[in-house]
Motif scaffolding. Structure first.
Motif, PDB file in Angstrom:
ATOM      1  N   MET A   1     -29.954  84.999 -35.657  1.00  0.00           N
ATOM      2  CA  MET A   1     -30.040  83.911 -34.715  1.00  0.00           C
ATOM      3  C   MET A   1     -30.579  82.679 -35.442  1.00  0.00           C
ATOM      4  O   MET A   1     -31.460  82.776 -36.281  1.00  0.00           O
ATOM      5  CB  MET A   1     -30.988  84.279 -33.570  1.00  0.00           C
ATOM      6  N   LYS A   2     -30.016  81.541 -35.107  1.00  0.00           N
ATOM      7  CA  LYS A   2     -30.515  80.292 -35.654  1.00  0.00           C
ATOM      8  C   LYS A   2     -31.171  79.501 -34.536  1.00  0.00           C
ATOM      9  O   LYS A   2     -30.658  79.461 -33.416  1.00  0.00           O
ATOM     10  CB  LYS A   2     -29.400  79.471 -36.274  1.00  0.00           C
ATOM     11  N   ILE A   3     -32.292  78.899 -34.854  1.00  0.00           N
ATOM     12  CA  ILE A   3     -33.021  78.102 -33.876  1.00  0.00           C
ATOM     13  C   ILE A   3     -33.072  76.666 -34.370  1.00  0.00           C
ATOM     14  O   ILE A   3     -33.468  76.405 -35.508  1.00  0.00           O
ATOM     15  CB  ILE A   3     -34.455  78.629 -33.675  1.00  0.00           C
ATOM     16  N   GLY A   4     -32.668  75.732 -33.535  1.00  0.00           N
ATOM     17  CA  GLY A   4     -32.774  74.310 -33.861  1.00  0.00           C
ATOM     18  C   GLY A   4     -34.090  73.777 -33.319  1.00  0.00           C
ATOM     19  O   GLY A   4     -34.538  74.179 -32.246  1.00  0.00           O
ATOM     20  N   VAL A   5     -34.695  72.891 -34.061  1.00  0.00           N
ATOM     21  CA  VAL A   5     -35.977  72.329 -33.645  1.00  0.00           C
ATOM     22  C   VAL A   5     -35.846  70.811 -33.603  1.00  0.00           C
ATOM     23  O   VAL A   5     -35.481  70.181 -34.595  1.00  0.00           O
ATOM     24  CB  VAL A   5     -37.109  72.736 -34.628  1.00  0.00           C
ATOM     25  N   ASP A   6     -36.137  70.229 -32.454  1.00  0.00           N
ATOM     26  CA  ASP A   6     -36.186  68.778 -32.329  1.00  0.00           C
ATOM     27  C   ASP A   6     -37.443  68.312 -33.051  1.00  0.00           C
ATOM     28  O   ASP A   6     -38.521  68.862 -32.837  1.00  0.00           O
ATOM     29  CB  ASP A   6     -36.242  68.399 -30.847  1.00  0.00           C
ATOM     30  N   ILE A   7     -37.306  67.314 -33.914  1.00  0.00           N
ATOM     31  CA  ILE A   7     -38.478  66.912 -34.690  1.00  0.00           C
ATOM     32  C   ILE A   7     -39.207  65.700 -34.128  1.00  0.00           C
ATOM     33  O   ILE A   7     -40.413  65.574 -34.286  1.00  0.00           O
ATOM     34  CB  ILE A   7     -38.117  66.639 -36.169  1.00  0.00           C
ATOM     35  N   ASP A   8     -38.496  64.798 -33.441  1.00  0.00           N
ATOM     36  CA  ASP A   8     -39.122  63.551 -33.002  1.00  0.00           C
ATOM     37  C   ASP A   8     -40.233  63.795 -31.999  1.00  0.00           C
ATOM     38  O   ASP A   8     -40.000  64.125 -30.844  1.00  0.00           O
ATOM     39  CB  ASP A   8     -38.083  62.605 -32.390  1.00  0.00           C
ATOM     40  N   ASN A   9     -41.453  63.641 -32.461  1.00  0.00           N
ATOM     41  CA  ASN A   9     -42.655  63.778 -31.638  1.00  0.00           C
ATOM     42  C   ASN A   9     -42.839  65.175 -31.057  1.00  0.00           C
ATOM     43  O   ASN A   9     -43.583  65.348 -30.109  1.00  0.00           O
ATOM     44  CB  ASN A   9     -42.681  62.724 -30.534  1.00  0.00           C
ATOM     45  N   THR A  10     -42.163  66.144 -31.615  1.00  0.00           N
ATOM     46  CA  THR A  10     -42.384  67.524 -31.200  1.00  0.00           C
ATOM     47  C   THR A  10     -43.116  68.298 -32.296  1.00  0.00           C
ATOM     48  O   THR A  10     -44.076  68.995 -32.009  1.00  0.00           O
ATOM     49  CB  THR A  10     -41.064  68.237 -30.858  1.00  0.00           C
ATOM     50  N   ILE A  11     -42.654  68.144 -33.537  1.00  0.00           N
ATOM     51  CA  ILE A  11     -43.364  68.792 -34.645  1.00  0.00           C
ATOM     52  C   ILE A  11     -43.943  67.770 -35.625  1.00  0.00           C
ATOM     53  O   ILE A  11     -44.694  68.131 -36.520  1.00  0.00           O
ATOM     54  CB  ILE A  11     -42.470  69.790 -35.405  1.00  0.00           C
ATOM     55  N   CYS A  12     -43.581  66.497 -35.455  1.00  0.00           N
ATOM     56  CA  CYS A  12     -44.111  65.470 -36.362  1.00  0.00           C
ATOM     57  C   CYS A  12     -44.322  64.146 -35.629  1.00  0.00           C
ATOM     58  O   CYS A  12     -43.824  63.953 -34.525  1.00  0.00           O
ATOM     59  CB  CYS A  12     -43.201  65.290 -37.571  1.00  0.00           C
ATOM     60  N   ASN A  13     -45.051  63.270 -36.268  1.00  0.00           N
ATOM     61  CA  ASN A  13     -45.489  62.014 -35.664  1.00  0.00           C
ATOM     62  C   ASN A  13     -44.477  60.881 -35.845  1.00  0.00           C
ATOM     63  O   ASN A  13     -44.810  59.815 -36.340  1.00  0.00           O
ATOM     64  CB  ASN A  13     -46.834  61.610 -36.257  1.00  0.00           C
ATOM     65  N   THR A  14     -43.288  61.076 -35.374  1.00  0.00           N
ATOM     66  CA  THR A  14     -42.226  60.094 -35.584  1.00  0.00           C
ATOM     67  C   THR A  14     -42.573  58.724 -35.018  1.00  0.00           C
ATOM     68  O   THR A  14     -42.406  57.708 -35.689  1.00  0.00           O
ATOM     69  CB  THR A  14     -40.899  60.596 -34.969  1.00  0.00           C
ATOM     70  N   SER A  15     -43.040  58.674 -33.789  1.00  0.00           N
ATOM     71  CA  SER A  15     -43.347  57.375 -33.179  1.00  0.00           C
ATOM     72  C   SER A  15     -44.427  56.631 -33.947  1.00  0.00           C
ATOM     73  O   SER A  15     -44.318  55.421 -34.169  1.00  0.00           O
ATOM     74  CB  SER A  15     -43.781  57.553 -31.723  1.00  0.00           C
ATOM     75  N   GLU A  16     -45.463  57.335 -34.368  1.00  0.00           N
ATOM     76  CA  GLU A  16     -46.510  56.695 -35.172  1.00  0.00           C
ATOM     77  C   GLU A  16     -45.934  56.140 -36.472  1.00  0.00           C
ATOM     78  O   GLU A  16     -46.298  55.044 -36.897  1.00  0.00           O
ATOM     79  CB  GLU A  16     -47.616  57.690 -35.494  1.00  0.00           C
ATOM     80  N   SER A  17     -45.048  56.882 -37.080  1.00  0.00           N
ATOM     81  CA  SER A  17     -44.453  56.445 -38.342  1.00  0.00           C
ATOM     82  C   SER A  17     -43.558  55.224 -38.154  1.00  0.00           C
ATOM     83  O   SER A  17     -43.561  54.315 -38.982  1.00  0.00           O
ATOM     84  CB  SER A  17     -43.666  57.587 -38.977  1.00  0.00           C
ATOM     85  N   VAL A  18     -42.808  55.194 -37.061  1.00  0.00           N
ATOM     86  CA  VAL A  18     -41.968  54.032 -36.781  1.00  0.00           C
ATOM     87  C   VAL A  18     -42.838  52.811 -36.525  1.00  0.00           C
ATOM     88  O   VAL A  18     -42.571  51.721 -37.037  1.00  0.00           O
ATOM     89  CB  VAL A  18     -41.012  54.303 -35.597  1.00  0.00           C
ATOM     90  N   LEU A  19     -43.913  52.975 -35.769  1.00  0.00           N
ATOM     91  CA  LEU A  19     -44.822  51.850 -35.525  1.00  0.00           C
ATOM     92  C   LEU A  19     -45.462  51.357 -36.819  1.00  0.00           C
ATOM     93  O   LEU A  19     -45.593  50.149 -37.045  1.00  0.00           O
ATOM     94  CB  LEU A  19     -45.902  52.238 -34.526  1.00  0.00           C
ATOM     95  N   ARG A  20     -45.843  52.278 -37.676  1.00  0.00           N
ATOM     96  CA  ARG A  20     -46.413  51.899 -38.973  1.00  0.00           C
ATOM     97  C   ARG A  20     -45.392  51.099 -39.776  1.00  0.00           C
ATOM     98  O   ARG A  20     -45.715  50.081 -40.392  1.00  0.00           O
ATOM     99  CB  ARG A  20     -46.851  53.144 -39.747  1.00  0.00           C
ATOM    100  N   TYR A  21     -44.147  51.541 -39.742  1.00  0.00           N
ATOM    101  CA  TYR A  21     -43.056  50.857 -40.436  1.00  0.00           C
ATOM    102  C   TYR A  21     -42.924  49.419 -39.921  1.00  0.00           C
ATOM    103  O   TYR A  21     -42.859  48.476 -40.698  1.00  0.00           O
ATOM    104  CB  TYR A  21     -41.757  51.639 -40.209  1.00  0.00           C
TER     105      TYR A  21
END
Length: 83
Positions: A1-21
């Motif tokens: 079985m393969k499991i897909g993982v949404d990364i944006d703000n679920t396992i990592c700080n995407t929003s913080e990184s975009v704001l920093r950018y």
């Protein structure tokens, strides 16, 4: 079985990184607490709204994204269980 993982703000700080950018590009000091609606673009000056989608294509921005605590542990658990 393969499991897909949404990364944006679920396992990592995407929003913080975009704001920093954005902050680094235009000299602002936006924080997650300043963003009170779904679309970050509403909180960026009109001339710089293009930076939000641009951030997602910038390899340097992705190098600064950090995993949330314990995310790696649980993903490793799934892998070790054969998923």
């Amino acid at each position: 079985m393969k499991i897909g993982v949404d990364i944006d703000n679920t396992i990592c700080n995407t929003s913080e990184s975009v704001l920093r950018y954005v902050n680094e590009k235009i000299g602002t000091n936006l924080h997650l607490e300043d963003i009170t609606e779904y679309y970050m673009e509403k909180f960026v000056p009109d001339d710089y709204k293009h930076l939000i989608p641009q951030a997602f294509h910038d390899k340097e921005m992705w190098k600064k994204v950090e995993l949330f605590p314990a995310a790696k542990y649980y993903i490793d658990q799934l892998v070790s269980e054969g998923h």
